[in-house]
Design an enzyme around this catalytic site. Structure first.
Site, PDB file in Angstrom:
ATOM      1  N   THR A 139       2.803-100.479  25.239  1.00 49.39           N
ATOM      2  CA  THR A 139       1.924-101.655  25.158  1.00 49.39           C
ATOM      3  C   THR A 139       2.450-102.639  24.131  1.00 49.39           C
ATOM      4  OG1 THR A 139      -0.334-102.428  24.738  1.00 49.39           O
ATOM      5  CG2 THR A 139       0.401-100.606  23.395  1.00 49.39           C
ATOM      6  N   GLU A 171       4.185-106.229  34.934  1.00 54.25           N
ATOM      7  CA  GLU A 171       3.071-106.959  35.555  1.00 54.25           C
ATOM      8  C   GLU A 171       1.979-106.001  35.964  1.00 54.25           C
ATOM      9  OE1 GLU A 171       2.728-110.372  38.353  1.00 54.25           O
ATOM     10  OE2 GLU A 171       4.902-110.017  38.371  1.00 54.25           O
ATOM     11  N   ASP A 221      -4.472 -98.337  29.731  1.00 53.20           N
ATOM     12  CA  ASP A 221      -5.075 -99.493  30.382  1.00 53.20           C
ATOM     13  C   ASP A 221      -6.569 -99.369  30.186  1.00 53.20           C
ATOM     14  OD1 ASP A 221      -4.094-101.887  31.932  1.00 53.20           O
ATOM     15  OD2 ASP A 221      -5.828-101.289  33.129  1.00 53.20           O
ATOM     16  N   SER A 222      -7.168-100.421  29.690  1.00 54.54           N
ATOM     17  CA  SER A 222      -8.568-100.308  29.288  1.00 54.54           C
ATOM     18  C   SER A 222      -9.286-101.622  29.511  1.00 54.54           C
ATOM     19  CB  SER A 222      -8.642 -99.879  27.825  1.00 54.54           C
ATOM     20  OG  SER A 222      -7.723-100.611  27.044  1.00 54.54           O
ATOM     21  N   ASP A 237     -14.723-106.210  20.783  1.00 57.64           N
ATOM     22  CA  ASP A 237     -15.413-105.424  19.741  1.00 57.64           C
ATOM     23  C   ASP A 237     -16.571-106.165  19.066  1.00 57.64           C
ATOM     24  OD1 ASP A 237     -14.029-103.091  20.125  1.00 57.64           O
ATOM     25  OD2 ASP A 237     -12.620-103.409  18.464  1.00 57.64           O
ATOM     26  N   LYS A 272     -15.551 -96.450  14.953  1.00 60.08           N
ATOM     27  CA  LYS A 272     -15.083 -96.753  16.312  1.00 60.08           C
ATOM     28  C   LYS A 272     -14.168 -95.635  16.824  1.00 60.08           C
ATOM     29  CE  LYS A 272     -12.466 -99.872  19.234  1.00 60.08           C
ATOM     30  NZ  LYS A 272     -11.523-100.983  19.394  1.00 60.08           N
ATOM     31  N   HIS A 332     -13.800 -95.143  23.739  1.00 56.52           N
ATOM     32  CA  HIS A 332     -13.173 -94.808  25.027  1.00 56.52           C
ATOM     33  C   HIS A 332     -11.742 -94.316  24.811  1.00 56.52           C
ATOM     34  CE1 HIS A 332     -12.398 -98.810  23.696  1.00 56.52           C
ATOM     35  NE2 HIS A 332     -11.646 -99.162  24.720  1.00 56.52           N
ATOM     36  N   ARG A 333     -11.043 -94.998  23.872  1.00 51.76           N
ATOM     37  CA  ARG A 333      -9.638 -94.632  23.601  1.00 51.76           C
ATOM     38  C   ARG A 333      -9.564 -93.248  22.965  1.00 51.76           C
ATOM     39  NH1 ARG A 333      -8.733 -99.217  22.119  1.00 51.76           N
ATOM     40  NH2 ARG A 333      -7.974 -99.765  24.182  1.00 51.76           N
TER      41      ARG A 333
HETATM   42  P1  IMP Z   1      -4.954-104.152  29.011  1.00 47.94           P
HETATM   43  O1  IMP Z   1      -3.953-104.463  27.960  1.00 47.94           O
HETATM   44  O2  IMP Z   1      -4.662-104.727  30.349  1.00 47.94           O
HETATM   45  O3  IMP Z   1      -5.297-102.694  29.039  1.00 47.94           O
HETATM   46  O4  IMP Z   1      -6.275-104.953  28.589  1.00 47.94           O
HETATM   47  C1  IMP Z   1      -7.134-104.432  27.677  1.00 47.94           C
HETATM   48  C2  IMP Z   1      -8.199-105.485  27.362  1.00 47.94           C
HETATM   49  O5  IMP Z   1      -9.488-104.868  27.423  1.00 47.94           O
HETATM   50  C3  IMP Z   1      -8.053-106.006  25.943  1.00 47.94           C
HETATM   51  O6  IMP Z   1      -7.295-107.178  25.889  1.00 47.94           O
HETATM   52  C4  IMP Z   1      -9.495-106.243  25.539  1.00 47.94           C
HETATM   53  O7  IMP Z   1      -9.908-107.484  26.023  1.00 47.94           O
HETATM   54  C5  IMP Z   1     -10.240-105.151  26.283  1.00 47.94           C
HETATM   55  N1  IMP Z   1     -10.314-103.915  25.462  1.00 47.94           N
HETATM   56  C6  IMP Z   1      -9.730-102.708  25.713  1.00 47.94           C
HETATM   57  N2  IMP Z   1     -10.008-101.832  24.745  1.00 47.94           N
HETATM   58  C7  IMP Z   1     -10.765-102.488  23.855  1.00 47.94           C
HETATM   59  C8  IMP Z   1     -11.327-102.102  22.611  1.00 47.94           C
HETATM   60  O8  IMP Z   1     -11.165-100.985  22.105  1.00 47.94           O
HETATM   61  N3  IMP Z   1     -12.052-103.054  21.983  1.00 47.94           N
HETATM   62  C9  IMP Z   1     -12.246-104.314  22.489  1.00 47.94           C
HETATM   63  N4  IMP Z   1     -11.712-104.736  23.629  1.00 47.94           N
HETATM   64  C10 IMP Z   1     -10.966-103.812  24.314  1.00 47.94           C
END
Ligand code: IMP
Length: 197
Positions: A9, A40, A69-70, A153, A173, A178-179
C-alpha cells in the site's frame, strides 16, 4: 528472527497501524520493492482489490506480501462508499472532501449506522496464500471530531463510544478496528503473537 512482511500500500497510515498491531513481524512498506507499479483497483469487492494488490506486488519480491483493502459501509446509503471509500469525492479528492461529501449525503438522516470493513490478502511470488477479514460496527457523527487517525476516522464513533476514532486515539482504535480484527487472522496464520496477546 522476525518474519519479514511487505505491505502492498501507499497509505502510510495503514502501514503504521499494521506495524503497531503486528509487532512480532518486521513490517516494511513499498520502498522495499524497486519500482512498484500503481495497481489499479478495478475490482468491485474488497477481496478482489486486495487480491490484485497482493498478487501484483508479490511478483516483484521473494518476501511475503500483505495487502489491505478497506472502507466504510453506511447502511442508509446502501453500503456506500464501500470499495470506493478513498475515491468518494472523485479521483482528485482527499480525506476531508470525502468526509464533507459523506456529511452532505447524510444530512437530515437519523439512520447513521455504519461499519469499517477490511480484507487482507497474503501472497508470495504471485500466489495467494490466504485471506482474512475484519469489521467494526459504529455510527457516523454529525460533525468531524478529533485529529488522530486518517480517512473517515473523525466521523466514525465505534459502538459503545460517543467519541470518534480520531478522538479515541491509536491505542483504542488499534484494539478494536476492522484492521486489527483482520490482523488477528494474519497473526494466527503466521504463528505470531500480537502485541495485545
Ligand atoms: P483503499 O486504499 O482502496 O483500501 O481505500 C481505503 C479507504 O477507506 C481510505 O482511503 C479511507 O477513506 C477508508 N478507510 C479504510 N480504513 C480506514 C480507517 O481505519 N479509518 C478511516 N478510514 C479508513
Amino acid at each position: 528472527m522476525k518474519q519479514r512482511l511487505i505491505v502492498a500500500t501507499r497509505n502510510a497510515h495503514k502501514v503504521e497501524e499494521i506495524r503497531a498491531i503486528l509487532s512480532a513481524c518486521e513490517v516494511l512498506d513499498l520502498s522495499a520493492v524497486s519500482d512498484p507499479p500503481e495497481v489499479e483497483e478495478t475490482g468491485t469487492t474488497f477481496l478482489e482489490n486486495a487480491t490484485l494488490k497482493a498478487v501484483a506486488i508479490s511478483c516483484l519480491t521473494d518476501a511475503l506480501v500483505l495487502s489491505d483493502d478497506s472502507g466504510l459501509e453506511v447502511d442508509s446509503l446502501g453500503g456506500e462508499p464501500g470499495v470506493y471509500s478513498s475515491r468518494y469525492a472523485g479521483e482528485d479528492g482527499n480525506d476531508s472532501l470525502n468526509n464533507e461529501k459523506l456529511l452532505r449525503e447524510l444530512s437530515g438522516r437519523n439512520e447513521r449506522t455504519a461499519r469499517f470493513r477490511c480484507v487482507m490478502v497474503l501472497a508470495r511470488s504471485g500466489e495467494v496464500l490466504a485471506h482474512f477479514s475484519g469489521a467494526v460496527e459504529g455510527r457516523i457523527l454529525q460533525i468531524a471530531r478529533g485529529e488522530g487517525g486518517f480517512g473517515y476516522d473523525p466521523l466514525f464513533a465505534p459502538e459503545g463510544y460517543e467519541m470518534s476514532f480520531a478522538e479515541l486515539g491509536e491505542e483504542i482504535k488499534n484494539g478494536m478496528s476492522h484492521r486489527s480484527r483482520a490482523l488477528e487472522g494474519v497473526a494466527e496464520w503466521l504463528g505470531q503473537p500480537r502485541e495485545t496477546d
